[in-house]
Design a protein around this motif. Structure first.
Motif, short mmCIF file in Angstrom:
data_model
loop_
_atom_site.label_atom_id
_atom_site.label_comp_id
_atom_site.label_asym_id
_atom_site.label_seq_id
_atom_site.Cartn_x
_atom_site.Cartn_y
_atom_site.Cartn_z
N TRP A 272 31.23 26.95 47.95
CA TRP A 272 32.32 27.79 47.27
C TRP A 272 33.02 27.20 46.01
O TRP A 272 33.04 27.54 44.94
CB TRP A 272 33.30 28.40 48.04
N LEU A 276 31.89 28.27 42.54
CA LEU A 276 32.63 29.02 41.59
C LEU A 276 33.55 28.11 40.40
O LEU A 276 33.71 28.52 39.63
CB LEU A 276 33.85 29.54 42.76
N VAL A 349 29.37 41.98 38.12
CA VAL A 349 29.40 40.81 39.41
C VAL A 349 30.48 39.91 39.00
O VAL A 349 31.46 39.56 39.76
CB VAL A 349 28.04 40.11 39.43
N VAL A 353 33.58 39.17 41.00
CA VAL A 353 34.26 38.05 41.73
C VAL A 353 35.41 37.31 41.26
O VAL A 353 36.59 37.10 41.94
CB VAL A 353 32.92 36.98 41.55
N HIS A 357 39.15 37.16 43.42
CA HIS A 357 39.93 35.87 43.46
C HIS A 357 41.43 36.16 43.00
O HIS A 357 42.52 35.42 43.27
CB HIS A 357 39.27 34.57 42.81
#
Length: 396
Positions: A272, A276, A349, A353, A357
């Motif tokens: 992650w 990310l 997408v 995402v 967050h």
């Protein structure tokens, strides 16, 4: 005698520079004095203190060593040695000097303060508390001791109402010395890290920097407060901040890494952070450059950004949009080539995402702000109850 006539500068000049806190000038003048008379202990003391108070402990040592050899029983020699060892993270070597000082001067608040610092570094909290309590009794209005006691109490205070009470204690301490940059910085940190009030924190950090404009710790605190005002930046920097937090925790408690690996979360967390982070971090860095420029904390742009200097004068929203577009376009292309997604699906997408967050960060910040508001209400209620108690009971 003139300053430039080649003779040894008078000791009164060094005294005046130390009282005025002109450390760089003091170092230069003391260095000139030592060239003429290298065995003058007074000059060695002045320059050692100047290096100590400008955070240059490595340059202190030759002068501290000279004083320990020349005046082994002098209180100032042991005091400087203790400061040197504390500043260089060698607290065990500071202890003998502090104990020598306390044996000679058991009623010195300064030396009890040093003993408290040594005990804290040695994780002897009860001993540290006894020394700071003694220092406070001997010098009730001495700001460094009052400040250290408040910082020690913070370690066992977890409620938001305690943070508000600590703000009041720090402000009371600040009233004793309104130009104390350390206390101003502590107030700012409570507002920033415990009460989720970055604008209030920024105010106190700026005040501290007016007093000590070259202090890098306070500069970093100010920039952290400025960045914390933006949910966008906090979302984009989330992977990096989370990674740093875990690394810091593992350094403090190495056994925690074994636990993380044992439960199988480490690889998922690492994926992650790196996955990310590859998307978010470049955008966070660009935002950070803009904030730094707007806050006038960059004396000049990095050389490779000089051709884009005019961009840094656009409105912030326009700069961010213009600079984020290439990063978003790059990741749209990567997703299209890797998974054969259409541009619309890839954009959806990325948006999903980021939205997840952003919502998470907004919820955490909102809860922290709510906790701070409730804590303020609880602290006011506590103040009201104490105000109605009979004299002598409010402090119990």
């Amino acid at each position: 005698m003139n300053e430039h006539d080649g003779g040894k500068p008078p000791a009164a000049w060094l005294d005046h520079l130390r009282e005025a806190k002109h450390w760089e000038r003091l170092i230069a003048l003391a260095g000139k004095s030592l060239e003429i008379d290298p065995d003058d202990p007074v000059t060695h003391r002045h320059i050692a203190w100047a290096y100590a108070l400008t955070d240059q402990p490595a340059k202190m040592w030759p002068h501290v060593e000279f004083l320990l050899n020349r005046e082994p029983d002098g209180a100032s020699s042991h005091h400087l040695a203790a400061v040197y060892y504390l500043d260089t993270q060698k607290h065990k070597r500071a202890w003998p000097h502090v104990q020598t000082l306390l044996q000679k001067y058991p009623n010195s608040a300064t030396y009890h303060y040093l003993a408290c610092l040594c005990a804290l570094r040695d994780k002897k909290v009860p001993l540290a508390r006894s020394h700071i309590e003694q220092a406070r009794k001997l010098a009730p209005n001495w700001v460094p001791a009052a400040h250290l006691e408040i910082r020690m109490d913070a370690g066992r205070e977890r409620k938001a109402s305690d943070a508000w009470a600590r703000i009041r204690r720090l402000e009371k301490t600040l009233s004793l010395d309104p130009r104390n940059a350390d206390v101003l910085t502590s107030i700012g940190r409570v507002y920033l890290h415990e009460l989720e009030l970055p604008r209030e924190a920024e105010h106190f950090f700026r005040q501290a920097l007016i007093i000590e404009p070259l202090n890098k710790v306070r500069q970093a605190c100010l920039l952290e407060a400025i960045r914390a005002r933006s949910l966008l930046y906090r979302t984009l920097s989330l992977p990096v901040r989370a990674g740093r937090m875990v690394i810091a925790n593992v350094r403090r408690r190495p056994a925690s890494l074994i636990l993380v690996v044992a439960v199988g979360h480490w690889l998922a967390f690492a994926a992650w952070v790196f996955g990310l982070g590859a998307v978010f971090t470049p955008c966070a860095k660009v935002y950070e450059w803009f904030v730094l420029f707007d806050a006038a904390q960059l004396a000049h742009l990095p050389r490779w950004l000089t051709p884009l200097a005019s961009v840094f004068r656009w409105p912030l929203w326009l700069r961010i949009s213009a600079c984020f577009a290439p990063f978003i376009g790059l990741w749209l292309l990567v997703l299209h080539l890797t998974f054969h997604w259409s541009i619309v699906n890839a954009l959806a997408v990325i948006g999903f995402v980021f939205g997840i967050h952003y919502a998470f960060v907004a919820a955490v910040v909102g809860l922290r702000k709510l906790r701070a508001r409730i804590g303020r209400w609880q602290d006011r209620r506590r103040q009201q109850r104490e105000a109605h108690l009979p004299a002598g009971q409010a402090a119990v």
